[in-house]
Design an enzyme around this catalytic site. Sequence first.
Site, mmCIF file in Angstrom:
data_model
loop_
_atom_site.group_PDB
_atom_site.id
_atom_site.type_symbol
_atom_site.label_atom_id
_atom_site.label_comp_id
_atom_site.label_asym_id
_atom_site.label_seq_id
_atom_site.Cartn_x
_atom_site.Cartn_y
_atom_site.Cartn_z
ATOM 1 N N GLU A 32 -24.035 33.164 20.603
ATOM 2 C CA GLU A 32 -23.622 32.104 19.666
ATOM 3 C C GLU A 32 -24.739 31.809 18.658
ATOM 4 O O GLU A 32 -25.112 30.660 18.405
ATOM 5 C CB GLU A 32 -23.185 30.826 20.401
ATOM 6 C CG GLU A 32 -22.289 29.930 19.571
ATOM 7 C CD GLU A 32 -21.835 28.662 20.295
ATOM 8 O OE1 GLU A 32 -22.602 27.693 20.338
ATOM 9 O OE2 GLU A 32 -20.694 28.655 20.807
ATOM 10 N N HIS A 60 -18.108 11.511 29.134
ATOM 11 C CA HIS A 60 -19.361 12.263 29.374
ATOM 12 C C HIS A 60 -20.321 11.423 30.222
ATOM 13 O O HIS A 60 -20.346 10.196 30.099
ATOM 14 C CB HIS A 60 -19.985 12.584 28.012
ATOM 15 C CG HIS A 60 -21.059 13.623 28.040
ATOM 16 N ND1 HIS A 60 -22.325 13.368 28.491
ATOM 17 C CD2 HIS A 60 -21.057 14.928 27.668
ATOM 18 C CE1 HIS A 60 -23.065 14.464 28.396
ATOM 19 N NE2 HIS A 60 -22.311 15.429 27.894
ATOM 20 N N ASP A 75 -27.510 26.008 21.566
ATOM 21 C CA ASP A 75 -28.485 25.164 20.881
ATOM 22 C C ASP A 75 -28.983 23.995 21.720
ATOM 23 O O ASP A 75 -29.428 22.977 21.193
ATOM 24 C CB ASP A 75 -27.839 24.620 19.597
ATOM 25 C CG ASP A 75 -26.474 23.999 19.863
ATOM 26 O OD1 ASP A 75 -26.218 23.616 21.023
ATOM 27 O OD2 ASP A 75 -25.673 23.887 18.918
ATOM 28 N N HIS A 133 -19.945 12.973 22.741
ATOM 29 C CA HIS A 133 -21.273 12.854 23.363
ATOM 30 C C HIS A 133 -22.435 13.016 22.397
ATOM 31 O O HIS A 133 -23.592 12.960 22.816
ATOM 32 C CB HIS A 133 -21.423 13.904 24.462
ATOM 33 C CG HIS A 133 -21.474 15.311 23.925
ATOM 34 N ND1 HIS A 133 -22.616 15.872 23.409
ATOM 35 C CD2 HIS A 133 -20.513 16.255 23.798
ATOM 36 C CE1 HIS A 133 -22.352 17.104 23.001
ATOM 37 N NE2 HIS A 133 -21.087 17.362 23.224
ATOM 38 N N GLU A 169 -29.875 19.735 17.985
ATOM 39 C CA GLU A 169 -29.354 21.103 18.153
ATOM 40 C C GLU A 169 -29.603 22.015 16.947
ATOM 41 O O GLU A 169 -29.814 23.217 17.102
ATOM 42 C CB GLU A 169 -27.857 21.054 18.469
ATOM 43 C CG GLU A 169 -27.515 20.513 19.857
ATOM 44 C CD GLU A 169 -27.433 18.984 19.923
ATOM 45 O OE1 GLU A 169 -27.676 18.312 18.888
ATOM 46 O OE2 GLU A 169 -27.130 18.456 21.015
HETATM 47 C C1 UD1 Z 1 -26.572 18.101 26.227
HETATM 48 C C2 UD1 Z 1 -27.116 18.919 25.047
HETATM 49 C C3 UD1 Z 1 -26.073 19.040 23.941
HETATM 50 C C4 UD1 Z 1 -24.768 19.543 24.498
HETATM 51 C C5 UD1 Z 1 -24.314 18.635 25.626
HETATM 52 C C6 UD1 Z 1 -23.044 19.144 26.242
HETATM 53 C C7 UD1 Z 1 -29.496 18.825 24.473
HETATM 54 C C8 UD1 Z 1 -30.561 18.078 23.768
HETATM 55 N N1 UD1 Z 1 -28.275 18.264 24.473
HETATM 56 O O1 UD1 Z 1 -26.407 16.747 25.812
HETATM 57 O O2 UD1 Z 1 -26.552 19.940 22.936
HETATM 58 O O3 UD1 Z 1 -23.816 19.572 23.470
HETATM 59 O O4 UD1 Z 1 -25.326 18.618 26.645
HETATM 60 O O5 UD1 Z 1 -22.464 18.200 27.088
HETATM 61 O O6 UD1 Z 1 -29.732 19.866 25.027
HETATM 62 N N2 UD1 Z 1 -26.011 13.444 33.044
HETATM 63 C C9 UD1 Z 1 -25.637 13.288 34.378
HETATM 64 N N3 UD1 Z 1 -24.947 14.326 34.975
HETATM 65 C C10 UD1 Z 1 -24.607 15.459 34.331
HETATM 66 C C11 UD1 Z 1 -24.980 15.601 32.971
HETATM 67 C C12 UD1 Z 1 -25.696 14.587 32.353
HETATM 68 O O7 UD1 Z 1 -25.909 12.295 34.993
HETATM 69 O O8 UD1 Z 1 -23.984 16.331 34.934
HETATM 70 C C13 UD1 Z 1 -26.779 12.351 32.390
HETATM 71 C C14 UD1 Z 1 -28.238 12.260 32.892
HETATM 72 O O9 UD1 Z 1 -28.620 10.922 32.896
HETATM 73 C C15 UD1 Z 1 -28.990 13.035 31.812
HETATM 74 C C16 UD1 Z 1 -28.228 12.571 30.590
HETATM 75 O O10 UD1 Z 1 -26.856 12.571 30.993
HETATM 76 O O11 UD1 Z 1 -30.372 12.739 31.776
HETATM 77 C C17 UD1 Z 1 -28.429 13.361 29.338
HETATM 78 O O12 UD1 Z 1 -28.228 14.733 29.571
HETATM 79 P P1 UD1 Z 1 -28.819 15.805 28.503
HETATM 80 O O13 UD1 Z 1 -28.511 17.171 29.000
HETATM 81 O O14 UD1 Z 1 -30.222 15.484 28.143
HETATM 82 O O15 UD1 Z 1 -28.010 15.481 27.191
HETATM 83 P P2 UD1 Z 1 -26.472 15.542 26.859
HETATM 84 O O16 UD1 Z 1 -26.153 14.315 26.099
HETATM 85 O O17 UD1 Z 1 -25.700 15.839 28.080
HETATM 86 N N1 UDP Z 2 -14.859 20.284 28.953
HETATM 87 C C1 UDP Z 2 -14.597 20.255 30.326
HETATM 88 N N2 UDP Z 2 -14.299 19.059 30.905
HETATM 89 C C2 UDP Z 2 -14.259 17.888 30.209
HETATM 90 C C3 UDP Z 2 -14.551 17.925 28.815
HETATM 91 C C4 UDP Z 2 -14.851 19.139 28.223
HETATM 92 O O1 UDP Z 2 -14.615 21.286 30.990
HETATM 93 O O2 UDP Z 2 -13.978 16.843 30.800
HETATM 94 C C5 UDP Z 2 -15.205 21.578 28.340
HETATM 95 C C6 UDP Z 2 -14.514 21.919 27.039
HETATM 96 O O3 UDP Z 2 -13.313 22.607 27.283
HETATM 97 C C7 UDP Z 2 -15.547 22.783 26.341
HETATM 98 C C8 UDP Z 2 -16.872 22.245 26.835
HETATM 99 O O4 UDP Z 2 -16.597 21.504 28.012
HETATM 100 O O5 UDP Z 2 -15.470 24.146 26.731
HETATM 101 C C9 UDP Z 2 -17.499 21.359 25.799
HETATM 102 O O6 UDP Z 2 -18.578 20.673 26.352
HETATM 103 P P1 UDP Z 2 -19.286 19.477 25.620
HETATM 104 O O7 UDP Z 2 -18.335 18.786 24.724
HETATM 105 O O8 UDP Z 2 -19.972 18.694 26.680
HETATM 106 O O9 UDP Z 2 -20.435 20.210 24.781
HETATM 107 P P2 UDP Z 2 -20.476 20.917 23.343
HETATM 108 O O10 UDP Z 2 -19.430 21.981 23.291
HETATM 109 O O11 UDP Z 2 -20.285 19.863 22.302
HETATM 110 O O12 UDP Z 2 -21.872 21.470 23.286
#
Ligand code: UD1
Ligand code: UDP
Length: 377
Positions: free
Chosen positions: A117, A244, A95, A212, A131
């Site tokens: 999923e 995160h 999602d 997060h 999502e």
């Molecule tokens: C995203 C997904 C969420 C998912 C989550 C898992 C959307 C809208 N959100 O949220 O559904 O559950 O990932 O973790 O698709 N960033 C970094 N490095 C990284 C990752 C993120 O710097 O490796 C920072 C960046 O500033 C980026 C921001 O996090 O712009 C937000 O990342 P984004 O993928 O938009 O949203 P998440 O909160 O990570």
């Molecule tokens: N996870 C990981 N390292 C971390 C925290 C979480 O590998 O430091 C894994 C966790 O085991 C799970 C996935 O990341 O499989 C969950 O990711 P996240 O919580 O970012 O996203 P969501 O599942 O809520 O979409």
Amino acid sequence: MRVLSVFGTRPEAIKMAPVVKTLAAEEDIDSITCVTGQHRTMLDQVLSLFDITPDYDLSVMSPNQTLNGLAGKVISGLDAIFEQVQPDYVLVHGDTTTAMAASLAAFHRNIKIGHVEAGLRTYDLAKPWPEEFNRRVIDVAAAKLFAPTATSADNLEAERLSGEILVTGNTVIDALVETAGRIRSDLKIRTRLDAEFSFLDGPRRILLVTGHRRESFGDGFLNICKALAELARRSDLQIVYPVHLNPNVSGPVHELLSGQHNIHLIEPQEYLSFIYLMNKADIVLTDSGGVQEEAPSLGKPVLVMRDVTERPEAVAAGGVRLVGTDVVRIKGEVERLLDDTGYYSGFTHILNPYGDGMASKRIAAALAGKAVVPFAA
Ligand code: UD1
Ligand code: UDP
């Protein structure tokens, strides 16, 4: 049958890794992989662990970008790749904005969509935001709906969608089984992890935290931090929190909890290390989707910092409890688990409702047009 798998965030990569591996081994399928790079560091950690080299990488991440900026880059980037690859199926997961935008791009080109999923629902567009919208849009367009559980398949049936529904189990259990097996069987890995987390040794119990969700930005995260700071006063507890990388999370968490006694704020962990930590933990406090599925499978009590969940199975079974983002509630529920052994053991003896480790095999076989026996919990 040419299948283009598209994913971009950490959880999609973890849950698609076993699918990508299984598709590559399926002789009737030409498997191609494209990552969007919605996440960078957290995605690359997973690609490296599972030894996946994507055929294409859109590298769309920029710091704290808007959802529209992100979606626009994914759609236009994928359009060019569709032109080149001419896939029969585009396979997406879950999602995220990556999954939603990839589905829209495929729909606009009349390419069939497979949704891994599929069918998770809260029926509240605000929780989780965005999502709940993303997964519903994908399911409307998908030709193959790979539902992880009977409950998610029931949601899809009730919506009278046009795609074909198959109950597969969740691919996260495939990833978990493989990774937990690696930790168990490889002494070198275990020794490295024991050394890395030696700061957690001792009699104090371990609370593992992740968070997060966008709907908790602001007050929600302030409350979570307050609850953790209060819990950290207990001398029988240590808190481990891989933070995160979203700046809306890491900013307040580091500001409020850095330097606090008993709280270890650490970088996002590679999957292997995180599974090791989950195995060591006594309680898991999270708002993560994937962690809600993994921790009950490892027999760990899970408190979910949300008001609703699209994963009701482990709540119904007794292994997961929703605690919202209220300070008193979070603190009270963690303390009850710490202080009441009878209450604690009620969480730990449930059957895993999420999968049997064979989900990827079912998905690959279904895409290859073979007969499949659905997952039954
Ligand atoms: C995203 C997904 C969420 C998912 C989550 C898992 C959307 C809208 N959100 O949220 O559904 O559950 O990932 O973790 O698709 N960033 C970094 N490095 C990284 C990752 C993120 O710097 O490796 C920072 C960046 O500033 C980026 C921001 O996090 O712009 C937000 O990342 P984004 O993928 O938009 O949203 P998440 O909160 O990570
Ligand atoms: N996870 C990981 N390292 C971390 C925290 C979480 O590998 O430091 C894994 C966790 O085991 C799970 C996935 O990341 O499989 C969950 O990711 P996240 O919580 O970012 O996203 P969501 O599942 O809520 O979409």
